[in-house]
Design a protein around this motif. Sequence first.
Motif, mmCIF file in Angstrom:
data_model
loop_
_atom_site.group_PDB
_atom_site.id
_atom_site.type_symbol
_atom_site.label_atom_id
_atom_site.label_comp_id
_atom_site.label_asym_id
_atom_site.label_seq_id
_atom_site.Cartn_x
_atom_site.Cartn_y
_atom_site.Cartn_z
ATOM 1 N N MET A 1 0.828 -1.203 0.000
ATOM 2 C CA MET A 1 0.000 0.000 0.000
ATOM 3 C C MET A 1 0.858 1.247 0.000
ATOM 4 N N ALA A 2 1.850 1.225 0.852
ATOM 5 C CA ALA A 2 2.641 2.432 0.970
ATOM 6 C C ALA A 2 3.441 2.714 -0.291
ATOM 7 N N GLY A 3 4.139 1.723 -0.759
ATOM 8 C CA GLY A 3 4.953 1.923 -1.944
ATOM 9 C C GLY A 3 4.109 1.872 -3.192
ATOM 10 N N ASP A 4 4.713 2.246 -4.287
ATOM 11 C CA ASP A 4 3.963 2.151 -5.532
ATOM 12 C C ASP A 4 4.766 1.392 -6.578
ATOM 13 N N SER A 12 1.070 -4.353 -8.058
ATOM 14 C CA SER A 12 1.781 -4.079 -6.818
ATOM 15 C C SER A 12 1.365 -5.077 -5.746
ATOM 16 N N PRO A 13 2.345 -5.672 -5.046
ATOM 17 C CA PRO A 13 1.994 -6.573 -3.935
ATOM 18 C C PRO A 13 1.318 -5.816 -2.802
ATOM 19 N N CYS A 14 1.458 -4.485 -2.796
ATOM 20 C CA CYS A 14 0.860 -3.681 -1.738
ATOM 21 C C CYS A 14 -0.668 -3.772 -1.740
ATOM 22 N N GLN A 15 -1.236 -4.021 -2.900
ATOM 23 C CA GLN A 15 -2.699 -4.046 -2.982
ATOM 24 C C GLN A 15 -3.306 -5.234 -2.243
ATOM 25 N N SER A 16 -2.491 -6.235 -1.991
ATOM 26 C CA SER A 16 -3.004 -7.364 -1.204
ATOM 27 C C SER A 16 -2.240 -7.455 0.112
ATOM 28 N N CYS A 17 -1.772 -6.320 0.596
ATOM 29 C CA CYS A 17 -0.965 -6.341 1.816
ATOM 30 C C CYS A 17 -1.455 -5.293 2.814
ATOM 31 N N GLY A 18 -0.825 -4.140 2.840
ATOM 32 C CA GLY A 18 -1.206 -3.100 3.802
ATOM 33 C C GLY A 18 -0.517 -3.233 5.148
ATOM 34 N N ALA A 19 0.436 -4.155 5.256
ATOM 35 C CA ALA A 19 1.070 -4.413 6.553
ATOM 36 C C ALA A 19 1.797 -3.193 7.106
ATOM 37 N N CYS A 20 2.502 -2.440 6.263
ATOM 38 C CA CYS A 20 3.257 -1.306 6.790
ATOM 39 C C CYS A 20 2.335 -0.162 7.206
ATOM 40 N N CYS A 21 1.108 -0.175 6.748
ATOM 41 C CA CYS A 21 0.126 0.840 7.143
ATOM 42 C C CYS A 21 -0.533 0.457 8.464
ATOM 43 N N THR A 85 8.080 6.364 0.221
ATOM 44 C CA THR A 85 9.432 5.813 0.115
ATOM 45 C C THR A 85 9.508 4.348 0.521
ATOM 46 N N CYS A 86 8.571 3.868 1.328
ATOM 47 C CA CYS A 86 8.575 2.455 1.695
ATOM 48 C C CYS A 86 8.232 1.641 0.454
ATOM 49 N N GLN A 87 9.080 0.696 0.146
ATOM 50 C CA GLN A 87 8.893 -0.073 -1.083
ATOM 51 C C GLN A 87 8.815 -1.568 -0.781
ATOM 52 N N PRO A 88 8.052 -2.300 -1.571
ATOM 53 C CA PRO A 88 7.984 -3.750 -1.372
ATOM 54 C C PRO A 88 9.386 -4.348 -1.374
ATOM 55 N N GLY A 89 9.678 -5.136 -0.359
ATOM 56 C CA GLY A 89 10.967 -5.819 -0.296
ATOM 57 C C GLY A 89 12.009 -5.078 0.510
ATOM 58 N N GLU A 92 11.736 -2.050 5.973
ATOM 59 C CA GLU A 92 10.507 -1.735 6.699
ATOM 60 C C GLU A 92 9.369 -2.645 6.267
ATOM 61 N N CYS A 93 9.332 -2.907 4.968
ATOM 62 C CA CYS A 93 8.333 -3.838 4.426
ATOM 63 C C CYS A 93 8.485 -5.200 5.099
ATOM 64 N N ALA A 94 9.722 -5.669 5.193
ATOM 65 C CA ALA A 94 9.970 -6.988 5.778
ATOM 66 C C ALA A 94 9.520 -7.033 7.238
ATOM 67 N N MET A 95 9.826 -5.965 7.985
ATOM 68 C CA MET A 95 9.425 -5.931 9.403
ATOM 69 C C MET A 95 7.911 -5.976 9.537
ATOM 70 N N ALA A 96 7.252 -5.192 8.698
ATOM 71 C CA ALA A 96 5.796 -5.108 8.796
ATOM 72 C C ALA A 96 5.140 -6.422 8.378
ATOM 73 N N ARG A 97 5.620 -7.002 7.309
ATOM 74 C CA ARG A 97 5.014 -8.254 6.837
ATOM 75 C C ARG A 97 5.264 -9.384 7.833
ATOM 76 N N ARG A 98 6.451 -9.388 8.444
ATOM 77 C CA ARG A 98 6.741 -10.421 9.447
ATOM 78 C C ARG A 98 5.771 -10.278 10.621
ATOM 79 N N LEU A 104 7.736 -12.850 3.205
ATOM 80 C CA LEU A 104 8.548 -11.700 2.817
ATOM 81 C C LEU A 104 8.634 -11.602 1.297
ATOM 82 N N ILE A 105 8.802 -10.377 0.825
ATOM 83 C CA ILE A 105 8.914 -10.111 -0.610
ATOM 84 C C ILE A 105 10.385 -9.913 -0.945
ATOM 85 N N ALA A 106 10.845 -10.552 -1.998
ATOM 86 C CA ALA A 106 12.240 -10.398 -2.411
ATOM 87 C C ALA A 106 12.455 -8.975 -2.903
HETATM 88 S S1 SF4 Z 1 4.495 -4.012 3.808
HETATM 89 FE FE1 SF4 Z 1 5.522 -4.014 1.804
HETATM 90 S S2 SF4 Z 1 4.144 -5.086 0.394
HETATM 91 FE FE2 SF4 Z 1 3.000 -4.525 2.244
HETATM 92 S S3 SF4 Z 1 2.015 -2.591 1.724
HETATM 93 FE FE3 SF4 Z 1 3.938 -2.104 2.746
HETATM 94 S S4 SF4 Z 1 5.480 -1.892 1.106
HETATM 95 FE FE4 SF4 Z 1 3.675 -2.920 0.239
#
Ligand code: SF4
Length: 111
Positions: A1-4, A12-21, A85-89, A92-98, A104-106
């Motif tokens: 969600m955060a990154g684009d 974008s993997p963000c559309q099925s995530c939202g963890a960092c938000c 600025t937060c981008q998949p992979g 911060e993305c890794a911390m949030a998804r964990r 985790l996203i490569a």
């Molecule tokens: S945690 Fe990663 S994949 Fe999920 S919305 Fe944020 S940037 Fe996107």
Amino acid sequence: MAGDAIDTAGESPCQSCGACCSYSENWPRFTIEDDAQLDLIPAQFVNARQSGMRCEGDRCSALSGKIGEATRCVVYAVRPEVCRTCQPGDAECAMARRRHGLPLIASAPPD
Ligand code: SF4
Ligand code: SF4
């Protein structure tokens, strides 16, 4: 969600995530935005101290949908800089998804 960023499938993997938000109420804070940019964010999504996005617990109030399934930022076009600025992979993305138990996203390989 955060990154684009767009992944190799074109979505974008963000559309099925939202963890960092929905990671920390301290995360979607304002940094380098000027007053004109902040004025574009609807007031109901801004916290009482005007220092960042209003959160409910760890979840940003502008996040719509279900984390790990389908999410959307309702202020996407005017979201804060940290959200851009937060981008998949990234770290911060890794911390949030964990935290949310998501795989985790490569990271994208360097150009
Ligand atoms: S945690 Fe990663 S994949 Fe999920 S919305 Fe944020 S940037 Fe996107
Ligand atoms: S403003 Fe949008 S992108 Fe930023 S944390 Fe909130 S829901 Fe996520």
